[in-house]
Design an enzyme around this catalytic site. Structure first.
Site, PDB file in Angstrom:
ATOM      1  N   GLY A 234      -0.884  24.949  17.581  1.00  0.00           N
ATOM      2  CA  GLY A 234       0.149  25.947  17.321  1.00  0.00           C
ATOM      3  C   GLY A 234       0.467  26.762  18.549  1.00  0.00           C
ATOM      4  O   GLY A 234       1.626  27.002  18.878  1.00  0.00           O
ATOM      5  N   ALA A 235      -0.594  27.194  19.253  1.00  0.00           N
ATOM      6  CA  ALA A 235      -0.417  28.020  20.450  1.00  0.00           C
ATOM      7  C   ALA A 235      -1.744  28.083  21.183  1.00  0.00           C
ATOM      8  O   ALA A 235      -2.790  27.714  20.655  1.00  0.00           O
ATOM      9  CB  ALA A 235       0.063  29.421  20.081  1.00  0.00           C
ATOM     10  N   MET A 236      -1.698  28.585  22.436  1.00  0.00           N
ATOM     11  CA  MET A 236      -2.900  28.743  23.256  1.00  0.00           C
ATOM     12  C   MET A 236      -2.875  30.117  23.906  1.00  0.00           C
ATOM     13  O   MET A 236      -1.886  30.522  24.501  1.00  0.00           O
ATOM     14  CB  MET A 236      -2.963  27.647  24.328  1.00  0.00           C
ATOM     15  CG  MET A 236      -4.166  27.744  25.235  1.00  0.00           C
ATOM     16  SD  MET A 236      -5.718  27.514  24.314  1.00  0.00           S
ATOM     17  CE  MET A 236      -6.888  28.244  25.464  1.00  0.00           C
TER      18      MET A 236
ATOM     19  N   HIS B 210      -2.054  36.148  15.970  1.00  0.00           N
ATOM     20  CA  HIS B 210      -3.352  35.489  16.214  1.00  0.00           C
ATOM     21  C   HIS B 210      -3.621  35.382  17.713  1.00  0.00           C
ATOM     22  O   HIS B 210      -4.705  35.753  18.194  1.00  0.00           O
ATOM     23  CB  HIS B 210      -3.322  34.105  15.562  1.00  0.00           C
ATOM     24  CG  HIS B 210      -4.536  33.261  15.805  1.00  0.00           C
ATOM     25  ND1 HIS B 210      -5.419  32.921  14.808  1.00  0.00           N
ATOM     26  CD2 HIS B 210      -5.013  32.648  16.924  1.00  0.00           C
ATOM     27  CE1 HIS B 210      -6.387  32.167  15.291  1.00  0.00           C
ATOM     28  NE2 HIS B 210      -6.154  31.971  16.581  1.00  0.00           N
ATOM     29  N   GLU B 211      -2.642  34.879  18.465  1.00  0.00           N
ATOM     30  CA  GLU B 211      -2.864  34.712  19.909  1.00  0.00           C
ATOM     31  C   GLU B 211      -3.032  36.054  20.601  1.00  0.00           C
ATOM     32  O   GLU B 211      -3.814  36.167  21.555  1.00  0.00           O
ATOM     33  CB  GLU B 211      -1.700  33.930  20.528  1.00  0.00           C
ATOM     34  CG  GLU B 211      -1.474  32.546  19.937  1.00  0.00           C
ATOM     35  CD  GLU B 211      -2.727  31.701  19.851  1.00  0.00           C
ATOM     36  OE1 GLU B 211      -3.533  31.725  20.804  1.00  0.00           O
ATOM     37  OE2 GLU B 211      -2.920  31.004  18.837  1.00  0.00           O
TER      38      GLU B 211
ATOM     39  N   HIS C  83      -6.516  37.270  20.519  1.00  0.00           N
ATOM     40  CA  HIS C  83      -7.381  36.622  21.500  1.00  0.00           C
ATOM     41  C   HIS C  83      -7.421  37.359  22.840  1.00  0.00           C
ATOM     42  O   HIS C  83      -8.352  37.149  23.628  1.00  0.00           O
ATOM     43  CB  HIS C  83      -6.910  35.190  21.758  1.00  0.00           C
ATOM     44  CG  HIS C  83      -7.402  34.187  20.773  1.00  0.00           C
ATOM     45  ND1 HIS C  83      -8.730  34.061  20.431  1.00  0.00           N
ATOM     46  CD2 HIS C  83      -6.742  33.231  20.060  1.00  0.00           C
ATOM     47  CE1 HIS C  83      -8.860  33.076  19.555  1.00  0.00           C
ATOM     48  NE2 HIS C  83      -7.677  32.563  19.306  1.00  0.00           N
TER      49      HIS C  83
END
Length: 825
Positions: free
Chosen positions: A254-256, A288-289, A292
């Site tokens: 989905g993403a990093m 969410h990202e 992080h």
């Protein structure tokens, strides 16, 4: 290349302290390779170590000005000897562009031929585009320079500027782990903004620019709302300067969470109509990202066994923060229907593992644990922990953890220590029961003369306490509830035993399998549609889905409950999740495809007529109709509409916009029905000559009877297929209506799938094996073939894990079908 083990990493960490990197790239040399010069400054306490580099050609290597024999490189490791106290290593290499989404990915947009690059460093990928000491606990600052075509821009982990035509520099960063270093380069469309003193950016391919511009305000708003909440919760401002979110092509996940420059799958730039659920999902991915940036980037795990500290925390915070402060809705409902269901399945497979594992797996094996346990189960456990400790203690411990380990590394004991200092008690026992065990309890209820009794059945000796709510519902769906601490195998609950429906864990607060008693199951067709709370309905549906998988519930009864719920279900989250389950696990698996497909198609067609025109629910139901109907005339009538205006004909729903993505869904189903062939696919591709169109056309061609062999060969032998197209081929190939047509490929799958590890690397290997598994070949022979492959130590571990997971699900289906002999065959 040998996978890095925890012992290797700990040994190297005692020798090496990295001072910094300068990475210099030249992306002007051709379509296949680029030049990367990596300069690394590091201290050493011993005479030798090694550096990781996966190059097509090592042009030269020098250590402290002395040439190093490039012939010494062995399977991605270059040994270094004669180290001084302080060292300078310069590695000049020719690197290959990637097509599997890891390393330096190069993609060409079919819409206009423009080239786009991005670096993906996660888990063994960084050495595919620069030389480094590739392990999470060797953090260092990075400075990056790059030479690119003059019409390109460059972004990265720090602020980037063009210092000469086609020459860019990214400012030195804070200390970073190798796995979230990135560089994004190409003619990206960039939208800039600012929030609370933080420079913001959104980027995408030029062909997607109009779609990104339409949604930019929403994306910036979500980002700002999340920044405010994280700053409030953590008491620690975002520390990485600029914050770009770049939507990139051919992305595996989905993403990093690259600090300062998050890369996101550009499938999340919506060029067509999407549901409200999909917009909420996109918002939650961005939140969410951003989580992080604190958990994962500011404070990083020491080894991959504490992956959960990154992912579980971000998963929990994303649902919590998105629910609390963003304008999007349904986040905890989505957690129940989608994320928790994902994790519940993972926790019942042979590959299940504790949330917090012992550090025994190597870096490559860790890829397999990016699963529903590390994300959803861990998040559910953290939600329980926050409730158990109280929010004040929980957040005080989190804040202390971040401050104590900023720009460094930490592990579970250090996290627990900070929570304990903040006032938590009993965490050692709690961690042992919830974080160090695998599998899940089953919670059920029996009725007595005076009330009900809650039962906990355990798969092991762990005493997992469950703090939950038990709900009792009358014929109108009105609830009465009791909060319960289930800390024994039987706990009495003061609820009316004559209630029509009794639901353990009605608030979806714990992690367990839920079983409903026979009276409650019998009442579901009438009462379930009347229950207002979406989280409770998610608990019930997870119980139904899991009961079918275990053979505890007749799948025909489950379908009847679904058909009864559809006429009134108003949640597009519920509809989307349940229709995916019906298409992937019920029709053609737990139940024969016919005649049950027709029953679902009829119910969906009837429901579509009652949906509000132009609504998100209408779109979700319409997709279900398209996927299940055999009425080719209906589908062609929809397809004949203008792609830019609402439907007006009597044969199609008012308000439904048949845009590019819906046209491809219609085309795919018409191909499966035999009404369309290659000529119609080509015509649709001529209409939509974008990268997205190319991917959808590949899926449609894989569904053609005479397109199977070509699709098969592309999946099994072509390393140049981009990951989005690769996964589309997998999705188009198998279908229960084509089971006889694809039967000869079942044996071929088990004979050939291992070879795909020779043409791809990283997460794409396991994802391809899982998505291409012949899941509709529901028989013991398929299960046996899978078991033989899994037992073969010569098969790469990522493929074995993916096949084992798919085979576990298939085995449950085979066993369940054998229990219900009344199913029409």
């Amino acid at each position: 290349m040998p996978a890095l083990t925890v012992d290797d990493a700990r040994a190297r960490a005692t020798v090496v302290e990295v001072r910094g990197y300068h990475l210099d790239f030249d992306f002007t040399g051709g379509d296949e390779t680029f030049r990367a010069v990596s300069t690394v400054w590091f201290a050493a306490t011993a005479g030798e170590t090694w550096v990781d580099v996966k190059a097509r050609e090592l042009r030269s290597v020098t250590l402290n000005g002395v040439p190093v024999d490039v012939g010494l490189v062995d399977d991605g490791r270059l040994p270094l000897s004669g180290l001084a106290g302080e060292n300078e290593l310069v590695v000049d290499a020719v690197m290959e562009y990637a097509h599997d989404g890891e390393g330096m990915q190069r993609s060409v947009d079919a819409a206009d031929g423009r080239v786009y690059l991005y670096g993906m460093s996660s888990l063994e990928s960084a050495p595919r585009y620069f030389a480094c000491f590739d392990q999470p606990d060797l953090k260092a600052p990075y400075r990056i320079t790059a030479t690119v075509p003059q019409d390109w821009i460059v972004l990265g982990n720090g602020p980037a500027k063009e210092i000469a035509p086609g020459r860019w520099e990214i400012a030195e960063t804070k200390p970073l782990s190798t796995y979230f270093v990135t560089l994004v380069a190409g003619p990206y469309h960039l939208i800039r903004s600012e929030y609370d003193g933080i420079p913001l950016g959104l980027g995408c391919r030029q062909s997607l620019a109009p779609a990104l511009e339409r949604d930019a305000e929403d994306l910036f708003t979500v980002t700002g709302q999340a920044f405010d909440e994280y700053h409030r919760l953590f008491g620690y401002r975002y520390p990485f300067g600029e914050y770009h979110q770049v939507f990139v092509p051919d992305f595996n996940l989905g993403a990093m969470e690259n600090p300062g420059c998050v890369t996101v799958a550009d499938t999340l730039v919506f060029r067509s109509q999407v549901t409200d659920a999909e917009r909420s999902t996109r918002a939650r991915i961005l939140v969410h990202e951003l989580a992080h940036m604190w958990f994962g980037d500011l404070v990083t795990m020491k080894w991959w066994n504490d992956l959960w500290l990154n992912e579980s925390f971000a998963e929990y915070m994303a649902h919590r923060v998105s629910h609390d402060v963003t304008d999007h809705r349904g986040h905890w409902e989505d957690f129940g229907y989608v994320r928790k269901w994902w994790g519940l399945q993972a926790d019942q497979r042979s590959s299940t593992h504790p949330v917090a594992s012992d550090p025994v797996k190597d870096a490559r094996e860790t890829l397999e644990d990016f699963d529903g346990i590390s994300y959803a189960k861990g998040a559910a456990v953290l939600k329980q922990l926050a409730a158990y400790l109280g929010d004040e203690v929980f957040l005080r411990g989190v804040t202390a953890h971040l401050a104590a380990h900023e720009f460094g590394n930490a592990d579970l004991p250090e996290f627990v220590a900070k929570l304990t200092e903040a006032g938590a008690v009993g965490l050692a026992e709690w961690s042992a029961q919830w974080l160090r065990t695998s599998g899940l309890d089953t919670i059920s209820v029996t009725r007595t003369a005076n009330g009900v009794v809650l039962h906990r059945t355990r798969p092991d000796d762990a005493e997992r306490p469950h703090r939950l709510t038990v709900g009792a519902y009358d014929e109108a769906g009105r609830p009465a509830s009791v909060d319960v601490l289930l800390d024994a195998d039987e706990v009495p609950v003061a609820l009316d035993p004559s209630a029509v429906l009794v639901v353990p864990d009605a608030g979806d607060d714990t992690w367990a399998k839920v079983r409903l008693d026979a009276a409650s199951l019998a009442a579901l067709p009438k009462v379930l549609p009347l229950i207002a709370d979406g989280a409770t309905r998610a608990v019930i549906w997870n119980s139904i889905r899991d009961s079918v998988a275990d053979g505890d519930l007749d799948p025909q009864q489950a379908l009847e409950i679904l058909l009864a719920a559809l006429p009134t279900e108003g949640s597009d989250i519920a509809v989307g999740s349940l229709l995916r389950w019906a298409e992937e696990s019920l029709l053609g698996r737990a139940l024969p495809y016919e005649p049950f497909r027709g029953q679902l198609a009829n119910a969906l067609t009837e429901r579509l007529a009652t949906c509000p025109p132009g609504s998100s629910l209408q779109l979700a139901i319409a997709r279900g109709v398209i996927a299940t109907t055999t009425d080719a005339d209906l589908l062609q009538a929809w397809l004949s509409q203008s792609s830019s205006s609402p439907a007006t004909s009597s044969s199609s729903p008012a308000g439904l916009v048949v845009d590019a993505d819906l046209r491809w869904a219609l085309t795919l189903q018409l191909v499966r029905l035999g009404a369309f062939g290659a000529e119609e696919i080509d015509a649709e591709l001529a209409r939509d000559h974008s990268s997205e169109g190319t991917i959808q056309a590949a899926k449609c061609r894989a569904a053609l009877p005479d397109g199977k062999e070509a699709a098969w060969n592309r999946v099994m032998t072509d390393p140049a297929v981009g990951v989005n197209e690769l996964y589309a081929l997998c999705a188009g190939f198998w279908h229960p209506a084509q089971a006889e047509l694809t039967a000869p490929y079942v044996d071929r799958y088990f004979a050939e799938i291992a070879g795909t590890a020779k043409i791809r690397a990283g997460i794409a290997v396991g994802l391809t094996a899982g998505r291409f598994f012949p899941r509709f070949a529901v028989d013991e022979r398929t299960v046996g073939q899978a078991a033989s492959l899994v037992a073969d130590d010569t098969v790469p571990p990522g493929i074995r894990r993916a096949v084992a997971d798919a085979a576990d699900d298939l085995h449950r289906t085979v066993e369940a079908r054998s229990l219900w002999t009344n199913i029409s065959r």
